[in-house]
Design a protein around this motif. Structure first.
Motif, mmCIF file in Angstrom:
data_model
loop_
_atom_site.group_PDB
_atom_site.id
_atom_site.type_symbol
_atom_site.label_atom_id
_atom_site.label_comp_id
_atom_site.label_asym_id
_atom_site.label_seq_id
_atom_site.Cartn_x
_atom_site.Cartn_y
_atom_site.Cartn_z
ATOM 1 N N PRO A 3 0.653 -1.002 -0.169
ATOM 2 C CA PRO A 3 -0.298 0.141 -0.045
ATOM 3 C C PRO A 3 1.116 1.388 0.071
ATOM 4 O O PRO A 3 1.722 1.373 0.554
ATOM 5 C CB PRO A 3 -1.298 -0.655 1.119
ATOM 6 C CG PRO A 3 -0.452 -1.135 1.890
ATOM 7 C CD PRO A 3 0.623 -2.091 0.698
ATOM 8 N N GLU A 13 -8.141 4.329 -3.195
ATOM 9 C CA GLU A 13 -6.800 1.965 -3.734
ATOM 10 C C GLU A 13 -7.337 1.568 -2.165
ATOM 11 O O GLU A 13 -7.499 2.198 -1.467
ATOM 12 C CB GLU A 13 -5.680 3.107 -3.392
ATOM 13 C CG GLU A 13 -4.957 2.679 -4.326
ATOM 14 C CD GLU A 13 -3.614 2.891 -4.639
ATOM 15 O OE1 GLU A 13 -2.613 2.865 -3.131
ATOM 16 O OE2 GLU A 13 -3.031 3.157 -5.084
ATOM 17 N N ASP A 14 -7.498 0.144 -2.702
ATOM 18 C CA ASP A 14 -7.468 -1.023 -2.608
ATOM 19 C C ASP A 14 -6.551 -1.735 -2.488
ATOM 20 O O ASP A 14 -7.537 -2.982 -3.155
ATOM 21 C CB ASP A 14 -9.472 -1.070 -1.988
ATOM 22 C CG ASP A 14 -9.354 -2.139 -0.702
ATOM 23 O OD1 ASP A 14 -8.464 -3.007 -0.317
ATOM 24 O OD2 ASP A 14 -10.576 -2.598 -0.178
ATOM 25 N N PHE A 17 -8.222 -5.928 -2.484
ATOM 26 C CA PHE A 17 -9.082 -6.104 -3.156
ATOM 27 C C PHE A 17 -8.749 -6.296 -4.602
ATOM 28 O O PHE A 17 -8.716 -6.694 -5.448
ATOM 29 C CB PHE A 17 -9.901 -4.974 -3.296
ATOM 30 C CG PHE A 17 -11.342 -5.252 -4.053
ATOM 31 C CD1 PHE A 17 -12.402 -6.607 -4.069
ATOM 32 C CD2 PHE A 17 -11.290 -4.868 -5.102
ATOM 33 C CE1 PHE A 17 -12.723 -6.224 -4.732
ATOM 34 C CE2 PHE A 17 -12.192 -4.904 -6.460
ATOM 35 C CZ PHE A 17 -12.799 -5.862 -6.455
#
Lengths: 164, 146
Positions: A3, A13-14, A17
């Protein structure tokens, strides 16, 4: 993907996922390629090495497609074990005849009749042997079609699968 | 198999035709371009489906077209030359404020197109405010203001 710590850019943002979605895409792509490969092989009909089949019995030969598609034209080719001068009657089992829409028969039959078990197509005596009768039809039902064809006492049965 | 072959043939032909017609054909699309595209789509549909309106045929065609597209994008990533052949290369139309008119003529872009892009992207008023204008691979014009 690690991240990123962006405090300035307001973006949803993920990474977890995203990672999952990439994996799912990759698997999906492989499944899609397999699907196309199966179509090339003929598992869904309309040509390909596995699409056609033939059954033989007592000189009677029936060429048909293993896999057909709903409401889409296909043909059955029946090679008859006839001698010159024989009159021919081709009987098509009722369950099959009811599950398809027959569009054309070549050569055209002399007479057509039906009984509780089958549709009977009678042809004028053949001048050459073996003669070939082609039936063009389209499945009007989805699923397994059990066909039985009887010509002058010889019977062959076959199975087709009609895709939606 | 027939469906897959039809799909691939149509895909390849469309790619060829759109590559021949050049970038401008789709970059800044006009209403008429859009109508032509719809007609192309309609014609393509008939060629693709033939007389087979089954769900199975539709699914096979969709999967074939999408797979071809994905495979091609993978191929393009690995081989820059393939990428160039299939997608073309960007082209500078204005360099340091100087109009490269030969390039503009050959790629069928005029000053109005560049001004339109300049207004839309940066709210520029005149051509002399443009430092760089580039005809991108996508067919759009990108602008770097002075």
């Amino acid at each position: 993907m690690s991240p990123t710590k962006s405090h300035r850019l307001e973006v949803g943002e993920d990474p977890v996922f995203q990672e999952f979605s990439w994996k799912a895409q990759r698997i999906g792509f492989i499944v899609m390629l397999l699907f196309v490969a199966a179509a090339v092989l003929g598992l869904f009909g309309a040509g390909g090495p596995l699409a056609e089949s033939v059954v033989r019995a007592d000189g009677l030969e029936v060429n048909y497609e293993r896999f057909v598609r709903f409401d889409t034209g296909t043909t059955i080719e029946i090679s008859l074990p006839t001698k010159a001068g024989d009159s021919i009657s081709v009987e098509i089992g009722r369950s099959f005849a009811d599950a398809v829409r027959i569009d054309r028969i070549v050569p055209p039959p002399h007479s057509i009749s039906a009984n509780p078990k089958s549709h009977v197509y009678a042809f004028a005596p053949a001048s050459d042997s073996p003669s070939i009768v082609t039936i063009a039809y389209a499945p009007s039902r989805v699923g397994q079609l059990d066909g039985a064809i009887r010509v002058n006492g010889h019977t062959v049965s076959f199975r087709q699968f009609a895709y939606p | 198999m027939e469906s897959v072959l039809r799909g691939l043939a149509v895909y390849a032909f469309l790619m060829l035709v759109f590559r021949i017609s050049g970038k401008r054909s789709l970059g800044e699309i006009t209403t008429f371009d859009f109508v032509v595209l719809l007609i192309v789509a309609e014609t393509t549909q008939q060629a693709l489906l033939g007389e087979d309106y089954s769900l199975t045929n539709a699914f096979i065609l969709i999967a074939t077209l999408m797979s071809a597209d994905i495979l091609l994008s993978m191929w393009k990533r690995r081989h820059p030359l393939v990428d160039k052949i299939l997608d073309g290369v960007p082209l500078i139309l204005i360099e340091n404020g100087r109009l490269l008119s030969d390039r503009m003529k050959r790629s069928r872009v005029n000053e109005d197109d560049i001004l339109t892009a300049a207004r839309e992207l940066h709210g520029l008023e005149r051509l002399d405010q443009v430092k760089f204008a580039v005809l991108e691979r996508s067919g759009g014009i990108s602008i770097v203001p002075k």
